[in-house]
Write a protein that holds these residues in place. Structure first.
Motif, PDB file in Angstrom:
ATOM      1  N   HIS A 252     -19.159  23.463  10.449  1.00 27.06           N
ATOM      2  CA  HIS A 252     -19.605  22.930   9.176  1.00 27.06           C
ATOM      3  C   HIS A 252     -18.739  21.725   8.802  1.00 27.06           C
ATOM      4  CE1 HIS A 252     -16.325  25.597   7.948  1.00 27.06           C
ATOM      5  NE2 HIS A 252     -16.228  24.899   6.843  1.00 27.06           N
ATOM      6  N   LEU A 253     -19.231  20.882   7.929  1.00 24.58           N
ATOM      7  CA  LEU A 253     -18.590  19.614   7.636  1.00 24.58           C
ATOM      8  C   LEU A 253     -17.837  19.664   6.314  1.00 24.58           C
ATOM      9  CD1 LEU A 253     -21.582  17.391   8.680  1.00 24.58           C
ATOM     10  CD2 LEU A 253     -19.482  17.732   9.954  1.00 24.58           C
ATOM     11  N   VAL A 254     -16.655  19.074   6.288  1.00 22.88           N
ATOM     12  CA  VAL A 254     -15.817  19.049   5.094  1.00 22.88           C
ATOM     13  C   VAL A 254     -15.559  17.601   4.710  1.00 22.88           C
ATOM     14  CG1 VAL A 254     -13.584  19.686   4.129  1.00 22.88           C
ATOM     15  CG2 VAL A 254     -14.708  21.198   5.768  1.00 22.88           C
ATOM     16  N   PRO A 255     -15.849  17.204   3.472  1.00 22.60           N
ATOM     17  CA  PRO A 255     -15.637  15.808   3.089  1.00 22.60           C
ATOM     18  C   PRO A 255     -14.165  15.444   3.061  1.00 22.60           C
ATOM     19  CG  PRO A 255     -16.243  17.133   1.188  1.00 22.60           C
ATOM     20  CD  PRO A 255     -16.401  18.014   2.382  1.00 22.60           C
ATOM     21  N   ILE A 256     -13.832  14.248   3.519  1.00 23.72           N
ATOM     22  CA  ILE A 256     -12.443  13.789   3.475  1.00 23.72           C
ATOM     23  C   ILE A 256     -12.340  12.355   2.955  1.00 23.72           C
ATOM     24  CG2 ILE A 256     -11.590  15.340   5.269  1.00 23.72           C
ATOM     25  CD1 ILE A 256     -11.747  12.919   7.197  1.00 23.72           C
ATOM     26  N   LEU A 257     -13.306  11.930   2.139  1.00 29.49           N
ATOM     27  CA  LEU A 257     -13.143  10.622   1.498  1.00 29.49           C
ATOM     28  C   LEU A 257     -11.935  10.616   0.581  1.00 29.49           C
ATOM     29  CD1 LEU A 257     -16.674   9.335   0.407  1.00 29.49           C
ATOM     30  CD2 LEU A 257     -15.190   8.428   2.183  1.00 29.49           C
ATOM     31  N   SER A 258     -11.585  11.779   0.058  1.00 31.57           N
ATOM     32  CA  SER A 258     -10.501  11.857  -0.916  1.00 31.57           C
ATOM     33  C   SER A 258      -9.142  11.902  -0.233  1.00 31.57           C
ATOM     34  CB  SER A 258     -10.696  13.071  -1.816  1.00 31.57           C
ATOM     35  OG  SER A 258     -11.822  12.918  -2.622  1.00 31.57           O
ATOM     36  N   VAL A 259      -8.776  10.814   0.391  1.00 32.81           N
ATOM     37  CA  VAL A 259      -7.450  10.646   0.978  1.00 32.81           C
ATOM     38  C   VAL A 259      -6.987   9.222   0.707  1.00 32.81           C
ATOM     39  CG1 VAL A 259      -7.748  12.348   2.809  1.00 32.81           C
ATOM     40  CG2 VAL A 259      -8.427  10.001   3.219  1.00 32.81           C
ATOM     41  N   PRO A 260      -5.689   8.992   0.634  1.00 33.45           N
ATOM     42  CA  PRO A 260      -5.204   7.629   0.421  1.00 33.45           C
ATOM     43  C   PRO A 260      -5.667   6.684   1.523  1.00 33.45           C
ATOM     44  CG  PRO A 260      -3.437   9.228   0.133  1.00 33.45           C
ATOM     45  CD  PRO A 260      -4.598   9.968   0.704  1.00 33.45           C
ATOM     46  N   GLY A 261      -5.830   5.426   1.180  1.00 28.23           N
ATOM     47  CA  GLY A 261      -6.204   4.435   2.175  1.00 28.23           C
ATOM     48  C   GLY A 261      -5.169   4.307   3.280  1.00 28.23           C
ATOM     49  N   ASP A 262      -3.913   4.588   2.943  1.00 28.06           N
ATOM     50  CA  ASP A 262      -2.840   4.607   3.939  1.00 28.06           C
ATOM     51  C   ASP A 262      -2.279   6.025   3.967  1.00 28.06           C
ATOM     52  OD1 ASP A 262      -0.972   3.835   5.798  1.00 28.06           O
ATOM     53  OD2 ASP A 262       0.406   2.974   4.335  1.00 28.06           O
ATOM     54  N   ASP A 263      -3.033   6.926   4.550  1.00 29.36           N
ATOM     55  CA  ASP A 263      -2.704   8.345   4.536  1.00 29.36           C
ATOM     56  C   ASP A 263      -1.446   8.609   5.358  1.00 29.36           C
ATOM     57  OD1 ASP A 263      -2.693  11.062   4.373  1.00 29.36           O
ATOM     58  OD2 ASP A 263      -4.433  11.380   5.650  1.00 29.36           O
ATOM     59  N   LYS A 264      -0.406   9.144   4.726  1.00 28.23           N
ATOM     60  CA  LYS A 264       0.871   9.394   5.396  1.00 28.23           C
ATOM     61  C   LYS A 264       1.034  10.861   5.812  1.00 28.23           C
ATOM     62  CE  LYS A 264       3.110   5.377   5.268  1.00 28.23           C
ATOM     63  NZ  LYS A 264       2.126   4.485   4.649  1.00 28.23           N
ATOM     64  N   SER A 265      -0.056  11.608   5.791  1.00 30.48           N
ATOM     65  CA  SER A 265       0.048  13.011   6.224  1.00 30.48           C
ATOM     66  C   SER A 265       0.623  13.078   7.634  1.00 30.48           C
ATOM     67  CB  SER A 265      -1.332  13.671   6.194  1.00 30.48           C
ATOM     68  OG  SER A 265      -1.875  13.654   4.897  1.00 30.48           O
ATOM     69  N   GLY A 266       1.617  13.937   7.815  1.00 32.77           N
ATOM     70  CA  GLY A 266       2.241  14.077   9.123  1.00 32.77           C
ATOM     71  C   GLY A 266       3.272  13.015   9.434  1.00 32.77           C
ATOM     72  N   TYR A 267       3.657  12.216   8.426  1.00 33.87           N
ATOM     73  CA  TYR A 267       4.605  11.127   8.664  1.00 33.87           C
ATOM     74  C   TYR A 267       5.956  11.636   9.176  1.00 33.87           C
ATOM     75  CZ  TYR A 267       7.130   6.750   7.840  1.00 33.87           C
ATOM     76  OH  TYR A 267       7.861   5.601   7.996  1.00 33.87           O
ATOM     77  N   GLU A 268       6.253  12.892   8.841  1.00 29.09           N
ATOM     78  CA  GLU A 268       7.557  13.437   9.241  1.00 29.09           C
ATOM     79  C   GLU A 268       7.620  13.791  10.720  1.00 29.09           C
ATOM     80  OE1 GLU A 268       4.849  16.792   8.280  1.00 29.09           O
ATOM     81  OE2 GLU A 268       5.332  14.841   7.378  1.00 29.09           O
ATOM     82  N   THR A 269       6.484  13.765  11.412  1.00 24.50           N
ATOM     83  CA  THR A 269       6.475  14.123  12.828  1.00 24.50           C
ATOM     84  C   THR A 269       6.696  12.893  13.708  1.00 24.50           C
ATOM     85  OG1 THR A 269       4.080  13.832  13.032  1.00 24.50           O
ATOM     86  CG2 THR A 269       4.869  16.001  12.345  1.00 24.50           C
ATOM     87  N   GLY A 270       7.299  13.123  14.866  1.00 23.31           N
ATOM     88  CA  GLY A 270       7.624  12.011  15.749  1.00 23.31           C
ATOM     89  C   GLY A 270       6.419  11.328  16.361  1.00 23.31           C
ATOM     90  N   ASP A 271       5.279  12.005  16.406  1.00 21.77           N
ATOM     91  CA  ASP A 271       4.088  11.397  17.020  1.00 21.77           C
ATOM     92  C   ASP A 271       3.119  10.827  15.989  1.00 21.77           C
ATOM     93  OD1 ASP A 271       3.305  13.771  15.929  1.00 21.77           O
ATOM     94  OD2 ASP A 271       2.285  14.542  17.718  1.00 21.77           O
ATOM     95  N   TYR A 272       3.615  10.587  14.769  1.00 23.73           N
ATOM     96  CA  TYR A 272       2.749  10.031  13.721  1.00 23.73           C
ATOM     97  C   TYR A 272       2.211   8.654  14.137  1.00 23.73           C
ATOM     98  CZ  TYR A 272       1.389   7.718   9.375  1.00 23.73           C
ATOM     99  OH  TYR A 272       0.703   7.030   8.419  1.00 23.73           O
TER     100      TYR A 272
END
Length: 661
Positions: A252-272
């Protein structure tokens, strides 16, 4: 009308049989209609396992031709305008077709798709159905409108257009462009019988006007079409696949328009890897916000409307324009939407505490505006009670929009040429004044209602498979051992997930007492951290202003560090959390309450240690993530379509800002 009636009666019989069960049609329809003709696959189960959505490609097959058509109301339009903004399934039919595997099959498959839209909000928002008549001599706009009325049992979610043309000469080029060959059957004496022979084809057209698939008799099946559409939706990066443990459908599909234009999710990981989005790629589509507010999504009550400020389209559109207009700030750079960012949950995911005009710091986090219509008090400390009055706080605050006075704001708007006549139109001749400005902005904010989440469809809609087993376990914790529903309330027929009261959880006390760790972890680059002494960070940063919450409003010492209970709807979109943005994730929030908050002598008695296991905390987070409304993308897309109030040489501040130098 005699020809039309026969077709309607015939197809109504099909629908009636399918309403009983698909199996009954499969067993009985051929004997009732034609014992020698087996039904097409589209009438029953597919019979084989489909490839998963997104596991294959649907390359463009060419451009979708245009053509002049008439809609159900007899209004002239073009096919390209009909296709605009959505994936469109185009079927050529005629209303009096008697071939069970011809036009009735196409209409039945569309009927099944329309019914699916009722339970799949993503499909409803992305797909349009269009049935265009082969037979304009008989299928007038009125006939097509009446024909369409036969399918009302599929529900009111999703769009299905019934179209025709003004004449055979207008239809002919469309048929040629779509390679549709038709034969009009003749009687033995050379007269037309009214029957039309054609090869069944249904066209899947994307929003860029490209044909992506053509379905013939053997492949016109609702399951195949839905999987194709999901595959195309996944290509545009507006949606992602998510799993649902409770059903066999794991795509099933989940909307993800609601994220920053420069999404930093996972920035703390070395493979970001950066995934910044170009602002030029943001395209919006205007929504019917009045209709949304008048008929809120599943799980919400009626939107409150003050007697003195009933919702109207004109006021909503004016408020929408004002909300995104940067010229409402003192130096023409800052709008309401800069703190309440649509794609960030109408909050701000990137800042713990808001930043106002010229980078001036604020004490608190930007609260979400989703479902703000239901709030009985506003701001984290509850100091305002109406949206009409609330707007003047940020307009006049030195560290927000920094206007020197109410009169300054009013006079400035009066001089903006693009507002000429808009207030008068919205307020029955009333012009720009303090009251009308507040009413317009309030009306727009009241339309930002969002629900029909997975939880709502499971709990209020009684759709058994709508909520995963994990989230169901989380709900039991939410209403039981976790005692979350004591403050985040759920009613019998709706859920606001807030008691609209103020509570001391200890977060404010912690901050006021300056309680913090000896060192703090700082991210220098993806996967690179250093521990920095908190005293060093304090020495280079601005000292935080004192914040005692409700006490500042009441001056009652017992009200120290009390803040509003936020709604939990769309909570996964509105991080960071708490009034000061001090908790980054939902896991942090659950852990904080599991430990019993921060002890202080005024701690709310409802805040006590919960004793939840790691598994129970994880289940609770899954439940919270299931509170995202199905229409958030629609509201974000509508916001993308709004004007942003660029300064021009016609504006009062043009010369003052040096823009003409």
């Amino acid at each position: 009308m005699k020809v039309f009636s026969a077709g309607v009666i015939l197809f109504s019989c099909f629908l009636a049989m399918f309403e009983i069960s698909a199996a009954s049609l499969e067993n009985n329809a051929t004997s009732k209609i034609n014992n020698t003709i087996p039904l097409a696959p589209g009438y029953g189960s597919l019979g084989y396992k489909m490839a998963a959505a997104g596991s294959y490609k649907l390359p463009p097959l060419g451009n979708a031709p245009d053509g002049k058509i008439l809609d159900e109301q007899g209004r002239e339009n073009s096919l390209h305008d009909i296709y605009e903004g959505k994936y469109t399934l185009l079927s050529f039919i005629y209303s009096n077709c008697k071939d069970v595997n011809g036009c009735p099959l196409a209409s039945y498959v569309f009927y099944k798709l329309k019914a699916e839209m009722k339970t799949d909000p993503v499909l409803a928002s992305k797909l349009r159905l269009a049935s265009l008549s082969f037979d304009p001599e008989h299928d007038s706009p009125e006939v097509m409108r009446l024909y369409g009325a036969n399918f009302k049992f599929a529900g009111d979610k999703g769009e299905w257009r019934f179209l025709t043309t003004s004449s055979l000469s207008a239809l002919e080029p469309i048929l040629q462009d779509y390679n549709q060959d038709i034969q009009r059957e003749m009687s033995v004496n050379g007269e037309e019988t009214g029957d039309i022979s054609h090869i069944l084809r249904v066209f899947l057209i994307d929003p860029k006007l490209k044909i992506r698939n053509i379905y013939s008799l053997g492949f016109l099946h609702p399951d195949l079409i839905i999987t194709d559409i999901k595959t195309l939706i996944l290509e545009d990066d507006s949606y992602k696949i998510a799993s649902n443990e409770n059903t066999e459908k794991d795509n099933h599909l989940v909307p993800i328009l609601s994220v920053p234009g420069d999404d930093k999710s996972g920035y703390e990981t070395g493979d970001y890897v950066t995934r910044s989005k170009s602002i030029s790629a943001r395209r919006g589509a205007k929504a019917d916000l009045l209709a949304l507010a008048k008929n809120p999504p599943l799980g919400l009550p009626a939107v409150p409307e003050p007697e003195t400020n009933r919702l109207t389209t004109e006021k909503i559109e004016l408020g929408r324009r004002l909300f995104f207009d940067r010229r409402l700030s003192f130096n023409d750079t800052f709008s309401c939407a800069i703190c309440h960012i649509p794609e960030q949950g109408f909050a701000n995911n990137e800042l713990a505490m808001a930043i106002g005009i010229e980078g001036r710091s604020h004490r608190r986090n930007s609260p979400t505006l989703y479902n703000v219509a239901y709030n009985t008090s506003l701001f984290h400390d509850g100091r305002e009670q109406t949206l009409e009055q609330q707007i003047w706080g940020p307009l006049l605050a030195h560290n927000e929009m920094s206007n020197p006075s109410i009169g300054h704001v009013i006079n400035k708007i009066k001089q903006m040429p693009d507002y000429k006549g808009l207030f008068e139109k919205a307020f029955d001749g009333g012009g720009v004044n303090m009251r009308n400005l507040g009413r317009a902005l309030a009306d727009y904010q009241r339309t930002l209602v969002s629900a029909d989440s997975s939880f709502d469809r499971w709990y209020f809609g009684k759709q058994e498979g709508a909520l995963s087993k994990k989230a169901q376990r989380g709900f039991q914790i939410f209403t039981g051992k976790g005692r979350c529903s004591s403050c985040h309330t759920i009613s019998e027929d709706h859920a606001l997930f807030t008691d609209n009261k103020l509570h001391n959880t200890g977060i404010g006390y912690n901050e006021a007492m300056g309680i913090k760790p000896v060192t703090e972890r700082v991210v220098l680059a993806p996967g690179v951290f250093v521990e920095v002494d908190s005293a060093i960070l304090d020495s280079v940063g601005e000292k935080k202003a004192a914040d005692t919450g409700l006490y500042e409003i009441t001056q009652n010492p017992d009200d120290r560090w009390k803040y509003k209970t936020p709604s939990l709807r769309n909570i996964s979109l509105t991080a960071p959390y708490m009034h000061n943005g001090s908790l980054q994730t939902l896991y942090d929030v659950v852990s904080f309450y599991n430990k019993g908050g921060v002890k202080n002598k005024l701690l709310d008695p409802l805040i006590t240690p919960l004793g939840l296991s790691e598994q129970e905390q994880s289940d609770l987070v899954s439940f919270l993530k299931a509170l995202t409304g199905s229409n958030v993308d629609m509201l974000v897309s509508d916001a993308f379509d709004a004007p942003i109030g660029d300064l021009t040489n016609s504006d009062p501040n043009w010369a003052h800002d040096g823009a003409n130098n």
